[in-house]
Write a protein that holds these residues in place. Structure first.
Motif, PDB file in Angstrom:
ATOM      1  N   ALA A  70     -45.230  88.970  -4.687  1.00 26.66           N
ATOM      2  CA  ALA A  70     -44.062  88.374  -5.319  1.00 26.66           C
ATOM      3  C   ALA A  70     -43.562  87.167  -4.531  1.00 26.66           C
ATOM      4  O   ALA A  70     -43.531  87.184  -3.297  1.00 26.66           O
ATOM      5  CB  ALA A  70     -42.956  89.405  -5.458  1.00 26.66           C
ATOM      6  N   VAL A  71     -43.178  86.146  -5.266  1.00 25.68           N
ATOM      7  CA  VAL A  71     -42.568  84.945  -4.701  1.00 25.68           C
ATOM      8  C   VAL A  71     -41.252  84.751  -5.450  1.00 25.68           C
ATOM      9  O   VAL A  71     -41.230  84.775  -6.680  1.00 25.68           O
ATOM     10  CB  VAL A  71     -43.483  83.719  -4.887  1.00 25.68           C
ATOM     11  N   THR A  72     -40.166  84.553  -4.706  1.00 29.24           N
ATOM     12  CA  THR A  72     -38.852  84.375  -5.320  1.00 29.24           C
ATOM     13  C   THR A  72     -38.200  83.106  -4.787  1.00 29.24           C
ATOM     14  O   THR A  72     -38.257  82.841  -3.585  1.00 29.24           O
ATOM     15  CB  THR A  72     -37.943  85.584  -5.021  1.00 29.24           C
ATOM     16  N   VAL A  73     -37.615  82.347  -5.696  1.00 35.44           N
ATOM     17  CA  VAL A  73     -36.829  81.172  -5.326  1.00 35.44           C
ATOM     18  C   VAL A  73     -35.506  81.261  -6.067  1.00 35.44           C
ATOM     19  O   VAL A  73     -35.402  81.936  -7.093  1.00 35.44           O
ATOM     20  CB  VAL A  73     -37.564  79.844  -5.655  1.00 35.44           C
ATOM     21  N   GLN A  74     -34.496  80.591  -5.526  1.00 33.01           N
ATOM     22  CA  GLN A  74     -33.209  80.576  -6.213  1.00 33.01           C
ATOM     23  C   GLN A  74     -32.475  79.277  -5.944  1.00 33.01           C
ATOM     24  O   GLN A  74     -32.735  78.596  -4.952  1.00 33.01           O
ATOM     25  CB  GLN A  74     -32.362  81.774  -5.837  1.00 33.01           C
ATOM     26  N   ALA A  75     -31.580  78.962  -6.862  1.00 35.28           N
ATOM     27  CA  ALA A  75     -30.766  77.755  -6.763  1.00 35.28           C
ATOM     28  C   ALA A  75     -29.562  77.950  -7.681  1.00 35.28           C
ATOM     29  O   ALA A  75     -29.478  78.930  -8.417  1.00 35.28           O
ATOM     30  CB  ALA A  75     -31.574  76.530  -7.163  1.00 35.28           C
ATOM     31  N   THR A  76     -28.649  76.987  -7.634  1.00 33.42           N
ATOM     32  CA  THR A  76     -27.426  77.088  -8.424  1.00 33.42           C
ATOM     33  C   THR A  76     -27.298  75.898  -9.359  1.00 33.42           C
ATOM     34  O   THR A  76     -27.540  74.762  -8.971  1.00 33.42           O
ATOM     35  CB  THR A  76     -26.195  77.149  -7.499  1.00 33.42           C
ATOM     36  N   ALA A  77     -26.907  76.194 -10.590  1.00 32.35           N
ATOM     37  CA  ALA A  77     -26.577  75.172 -11.578  1.00 32.35           C
ATOM     38  C   ALA A  77     -25.078  75.252 -11.836  1.00 32.35           C
ATOM     39  O   ALA A  77     -24.489  76.331 -11.757  1.00 32.35           O
ATOM     40  CB  ALA A  77     -27.351  75.407 -12.873  1.00 32.35           C
ATOM     41  N   THR A  78     -24.457  74.138 -12.142  1.00 30.33           N
ATOM     42  CA  THR A  78     -23.005  74.087 -12.313  1.00 30.33           C
ATOM     43  C   THR A  78     -22.497  74.843 -13.543  1.00 30.33           C
ATOM     44  O   THR A  78     -21.526  75.581 -13.444  1.00 30.33           O
ATOM     45  CB  THR A  78     -22.530  72.621 -12.353  1.00 30.33           C
ATOM     46  N   PRO A  79     -23.103  74.670 -14.725  1.00 33.91           N
ATOM     47  CA  PRO A  79     -22.535  75.312 -15.922  1.00 33.91           C
ATOM     48  C   PRO A  79     -22.588  76.834 -15.886  1.00 33.91           C
ATOM     49  O   PRO A  79     -23.275  77.448 -15.069  1.00 33.91           O
ATOM     50  CB  PRO A  79     -23.409  74.766 -17.059  1.00 33.91           C
ATOM     51  N   HIS A  80     -21.884  77.425 -16.835  1.00 36.30           N
ATOM     52  CA  HIS A  80     -21.822  78.878 -17.024  1.00 36.30           C
ATOM     53  C   HIS A  80     -23.169  79.393 -17.550  1.00 36.30           C
ATOM     54  O   HIS A  80     -23.884  78.660 -18.234  1.00 36.30           O
ATOM     55  CB  HIS A  80     -20.706  79.188 -18.038  1.00 36.30           C
ATOM     56  N   PRO A  81     -23.519  80.660 -17.267  1.00 35.77           N
ATOM     57  CA  PRO A  81     -24.799  81.208 -17.743  1.00 35.77           C
ATOM     58  C   PRO A  81     -25.015  81.090 -19.251  1.00 35.77           C
ATOM     59  O   PRO A  81     -26.149  80.900 -19.695  1.00 35.77           O
ATOM     60  CB  PRO A  81     -24.740  82.676 -17.317  1.00 35.77           C
ATOM     61  N   PRO A  85     -47.930  80.755  -0.610  1.00 33.69           N
ATOM     62  CA  PRO A  85     -47.133  79.673  -0.006  1.00 33.69           C
ATOM     63  C   PRO A  85     -47.097  78.399  -0.856  1.00 33.69           C
ATOM     64  O   PRO A  85     -46.045  77.771  -0.991  1.00 33.69           O
ATOM     65  CB  PRO A  85     -47.826  79.428   1.335  1.00 33.69           C
ATOM     66  N   PHE A  86     -48.228  78.021  -1.433  1.00 31.48           N
ATOM     67  CA  PHE A  86     -48.241  76.853  -2.325  1.00 31.48           C
ATOM     68  C   PHE A  86     -47.420  77.141  -3.580  1.00 31.48           C
ATOM     69  O   PHE A  86     -46.708  76.279  -4.074  1.00 31.48           O
ATOM     70  CB  PHE A  86     -49.671  76.470  -2.725  1.00 31.48           C
ATOM     71  N   TRP A  87     -47.566  78.354  -4.090  1.00 29.43           N
ATOM     72  CA  TRP A  87     -46.850  78.729  -5.301  1.00 29.43           C
ATOM     73  C   TRP A  87     -45.336  78.652  -5.077  1.00 29.43           C
ATOM     74  O   TRP A  87     -44.602  78.191  -5.940  1.00 29.43           O
ATOM     75  CB  TRP A  87     -47.263  80.133  -5.744  1.00 29.43           C
ATOM     76  N   ARG A  88     -44.868  79.096  -3.912  1.00 32.95           N
ATOM     77  CA  ARG A  88     -43.438  79.046  -3.590  1.00 32.95           C
ATOM     78  C   ARG A  88     -42.936  77.592  -3.616  1.00 32.95           C
ATOM     79  O   ARG A  88     -41.887  77.299  -4.202  1.00 32.95           O
ATOM     80  CB  ARG A  88     -43.160  79.667  -2.230  1.00 32.95           C
ATOM     81  N   LEU A  89     -43.682  76.687  -3.014  1.00 30.48           N
ATOM     82  CA  LEU A  89     -43.288  75.281  -3.018  1.00 30.48           C
ATOM     83  C   LEU A  89     -43.295  74.712  -4.436  1.00 30.48           C
ATOM     84  O   LEU A  89     -42.405  73.949  -4.827  1.00 30.48           O
ATOM     85  CB  LEU A  89     -44.198  74.464  -2.104  1.00 30.48           C
ATOM     86  N   TYR A  90     -44.304  75.094  -5.209  1.00 23.62           N
ATOM     87  CA  TYR A  90     -44.407  74.662  -6.605  1.00 23.62           C
ATOM     88  C   TYR A  90     -43.204  75.168  -7.401  1.00 23.62           C
ATOM     89  O   TYR A  90     -42.594  74.440  -8.178  1.00 23.62           O
ATOM     90  CB  TYR A  90     -45.715  75.205  -7.168  1.00 23.62           C
ATOM     91  N   MET A  91     -42.845  76.424  -7.184  1.00 21.42           N
ATOM     92  CA  MET A  91     -41.704  77.018  -7.875  1.00 21.42           C
ATOM     93  C   MET A  91     -40.398  76.325  -7.490  1.00 21.42           C
ATOM     94  O   MET A  91     -39.552  76.088  -8.340  1.00 21.42           O
ATOM     95  CB  MET A  91     -41.615  78.518  -7.568  1.00 21.42           C
ATOM     96  N   ARG A  92     -40.234  76.022  -6.200  1.00 26.22           N
ATOM     97  CA  ARG A  92     -39.009  75.331  -5.761  1.00 26.22           C
ATOM     98  C   ARG A  92     -38.865  73.988  -6.477  1.00 26.22           C
ATOM     99  O   ARG A  92     -37.781  73.625  -6.916  1.00 26.22           O
ATOM    100  CB  ARG A  92     -39.023  75.118  -4.252  1.00 26.22           C
TER     101      ARG A  92
END
Length: 165
Positions: free
Chosen positions: A7-18, A139-146
């Motif tokens: 498993a590879v997990t990435v996360q980030a935040t967007a301003t608008p509501h879900p 590791p490549f997949w994680r960078l691609y996902m980011r």
């Protein structure tokens, strides 16, 4: 015995509501966000989409810049909180290492911070391929996902006129 998932997990935040972010994430154009990275090809088009990309069971075939394809199918959809999908039938080199993958996007409202998006992509290695998948592909997949998640958030902000969170 089933292979272990990598498993590879990435996360980030967007301003608008879900409720605003969810349909935009679901419907984002794959060639816009999957632009290639290192040995991982870009998505150039989507073929054979069986309907709008949101109800469970809908499928499509992403076409990659190296001329290969994969098959995607929505396996769960719970707006505005999450959706999941499976990918199979990789016709490129990845198909020699994995049976497929399962992906999920989870959206959570954060007080005064926008919507936290967590994307998990779990590769299903073929027999005796877990170590190369974990050490070389993940590791490549994680960078691609980011990169893809950042592009998705840019597109959400562009479409909503929101500023970066």
């Amino acid at each position: 015995m089933a292979p272990r998932l990598v498993a590879v997990t990435v996360q980030a935040t967007a301003t608008p509501h879900p409720t605003t972010v969810f349909p935009l994430v679901m419907d984002v154009a794959l060639p816009l966000i999957f632009t290639g990275f290192g040995p991982l090809p870009a998505v150039t088009e989507v073929r054979e989409q069986s309907g709008p990309w949101d109800p469970m069971g809908v499928s499509r075939r992403p076409v990659l810049s190296d001329g290969t394809t994969a098959f995607e199918r929505i396996t769960a959809c719970s707006p505005p909180d999450s959706f999941a999908y499976e990918v199979s039938g990789f016709t490129n080199i990845l198909g020699r290492f994995v049976h497929g993958a399962v992906g999920s996007w989870d959206l959570t409202r954060e007080d005064d911070a926008g919507t936290r998006i967590q994307w998990t992509y779990a590769l299903r290695p073929k027999r005796l391929r877990t170590l190369p998948v974990r050490l070389l592909i993940a590791p490549f997949w994680r960078l691609y996902m980011r990169r893809a998640l950042a592009a998705t958030i840019r597109e959400v902000h562009r479409q909503t006129g929101a500023t970066t969170a």
